[in-house]
Design a protein around this motif. Structure first.
Motif, mmCIF file in Angstrom:
data_model
loop_
_atom_site.group_PDB
_atom_site.id
_atom_site.type_symbol
_atom_site.label_atom_id
_atom_site.label_comp_id
_atom_site.label_asym_id
_atom_site.label_seq_id
_atom_site.Cartn_x
_atom_site.Cartn_y
_atom_site.Cartn_z
ATOM 1 N N GLY A 47 45.718 20.952 -4.816
ATOM 2 C CA GLY A 47 44.628 20.033 -4.518
ATOM 3 C C GLY A 47 45.364 18.682 -4.919
ATOM 4 O O GLY A 47 44.898 18.028 -5.880
ATOM 5 N N LEU A 48 46.346 18.322 -4.352
ATOM 6 C CA LEU A 48 46.870 17.155 -4.521
ATOM 7 C C LEU A 48 46.172 15.956 -3.943
ATOM 8 O O LEU A 48 45.743 15.063 -4.549
ATOM 9 N N ALA A 49 45.939 16.014 -2.527
ATOM 10 C CA ALA A 49 45.408 15.006 -1.804
ATOM 11 C C ALA A 49 44.849 15.634 -0.502
ATOM 12 O O ALA A 49 45.154 16.560 -0.048
ATOM 13 N N GLY A 50 43.548 14.808 -0.227
ATOM 14 C CA GLY A 50 43.007 15.440 0.911
ATOM 15 C C GLY A 50 42.539 14.170 1.823
ATOM 16 O O GLY A 50 42.453 13.093 1.265
ATOM 17 N N TYR A 51 42.545 14.409 3.306
ATOM 18 C CA TYR A 51 42.121 13.194 4.022
ATOM 19 C C TYR A 51 40.958 13.512 5.072
ATOM 20 O O TYR A 51 40.998 14.790 5.315
ATOM 21 N N ALA A 52 40.089 12.740 5.548
ATOM 22 C CA ALA A 52 39.319 13.215 6.578
ATOM 23 C C ALA A 52 38.718 12.084 7.221
ATOM 24 O O ALA A 52 38.992 10.745 6.688
ATOM 25 N N PHE A 53 38.222 12.157 8.464
ATOM 26 C CA PHE A 53 38.077 10.920 9.192
ATOM 27 C C PHE A 53 36.494 11.300 9.768
ATOM 28 O O PHE A 53 36.247 12.426 10.257
ATOM 29 N N ARG A 62 29.793 13.671 0.597
ATOM 30 C CA ARG A 62 29.829 14.853 0.480
ATOM 31 C C ARG A 62 31.163 15.354 0.079
ATOM 32 O O ARG A 62 31.469 16.260 -0.687
ATOM 33 N N ILE A 63 32.064 14.722 0.900
ATOM 34 C CA ILE A 63 33.462 14.963 0.843
ATOM 35 C C ILE A 63 34.013 14.464 -0.294
ATOM 36 O O ILE A 63 34.655 15.202 -1.217
ATOM 37 N N ALA A 64 33.562 13.214 -1.035
ATOM 38 C CA ALA A 64 34.012 12.705 -2.206
ATOM 39 C C ALA A 64 33.648 13.655 -3.378
ATOM 40 O O ALA A 64 34.121 13.738 -4.230
ATOM 41 N N GLU A 65 32.150 14.173 -3.278
ATOM 42 C CA GLU A 65 31.855 14.983 -4.429
ATOM 43 C C GLU A 65 32.433 16.388 -4.291
ATOM 44 O O GLU A 65 32.614 17.186 -5.408
ATOM 45 N N GLU A 66 32.618 17.125 -3.037
ATOM 46 C CA GLU A 66 32.915 18.373 -3.050
ATOM 47 C C GLU A 66 34.294 18.755 -2.779
ATOM 48 O O GLU A 66 34.801 19.804 -2.949
ATOM 49 N N ALA A 68 38.024 19.392 -3.435
ATOM 50 C CA ALA A 68 38.860 19.622 -4.795
ATOM 51 C C ALA A 68 40.119 19.159 -4.645
ATOM 52 O O ALA A 68 41.079 19.825 -4.482
ATOM 53 N N VAL A 69 40.250 17.690 -4.529
ATOM 54 C CA VAL A 69 41.735 17.321 -4.821
ATOM 55 C C VAL A 69 41.652 16.236 -5.727
ATOM 56 O O VAL A 69 40.703 15.745 -6.191
ATOM 57 N N GLY A 70 42.928 15.721 -6.070
ATOM 58 C CA GLY A 70 43.097 14.533 -7.109
ATOM 59 C C GLY A 70 42.867 13.258 -6.499
ATOM 60 O O GLY A 70 42.331 12.210 -6.953
ATOM 61 N N THR A 71 42.937 13.045 -5.264
ATOM 62 C CA THR A 71 43.080 11.949 -4.224
ATOM 63 C C THR A 71 42.443 12.036 -3.093
ATOM 64 O O THR A 71 42.822 12.923 -2.315
ATOM 65 N N ILE A 72 41.712 11.481 -2.602
ATOM 66 C CA ILE A 72 40.955 11.500 -1.219
ATOM 67 C C ILE A 72 41.071 10.188 -0.477
ATOM 68 O O ILE A 72 40.710 9.269 -0.862
#
Length: 117
Positions: A47-53, A62-66, A68-72
């Motif tokens: 869970g280092l980083a995640g990205y979404a569009f 919802r993404i911000a809350e759920e 499981a990464v250190g940076t989004i």
């Protein structure tokens, strides 16, 4: 040197999908609904980083809350600057670098109670 590479529609069991790849590699998996996206993203111990569009404020929340990464990064690819903490969760590392959170790892806090006698 590796050239930037995009891997799209990879099977879920592919090594790039089950390990934490580093380098100029982007893994792209379109999904039909947010539940599916979160389940896939949170299925691994990394869970280092995640990205979404998305264009939906509800989906952003919802993404911000759920996720499981250190940076989004949502609707952007730059997710860290020197003033902000950066680090992962799970098997992606411990602690943070950058920001005040990164400096705290190098400090020792001590309380000294003193009563004048």
């Amino acid at each position: 040197m590796y050239r930037p590479t995009i891997l799209a529609d990879m099977p879920n069991h592919a090594k790039a999908m089950t390990h934490e790849p580093f380098g100029p590699l982007a893994l792209v998996q379109p999904v039909d609904e947010i539940d599916q996206a979160l389940a896939r993203a949170n299925a691994l111990s990394y869970g280092l980083a995640g990205y979404a569009f998305t264009g939906s404020a509800a989906t952003v929340n919802r993404i911000a809350e759920e996720l499981a990464v250190g940076t989004i990064g949502i609707n952007q690819m730059v997710v860290t600057i020197p003033e902000t903490p950066f680090g992962g969760i799970g098997d992606s590392g411990w602690g943070r670098e950058g920001g005040i959170e990164g400096l705290e790892a190098y400090t020792v806090k001590k309380y000294v109670g003193h009563l004048q006698i």
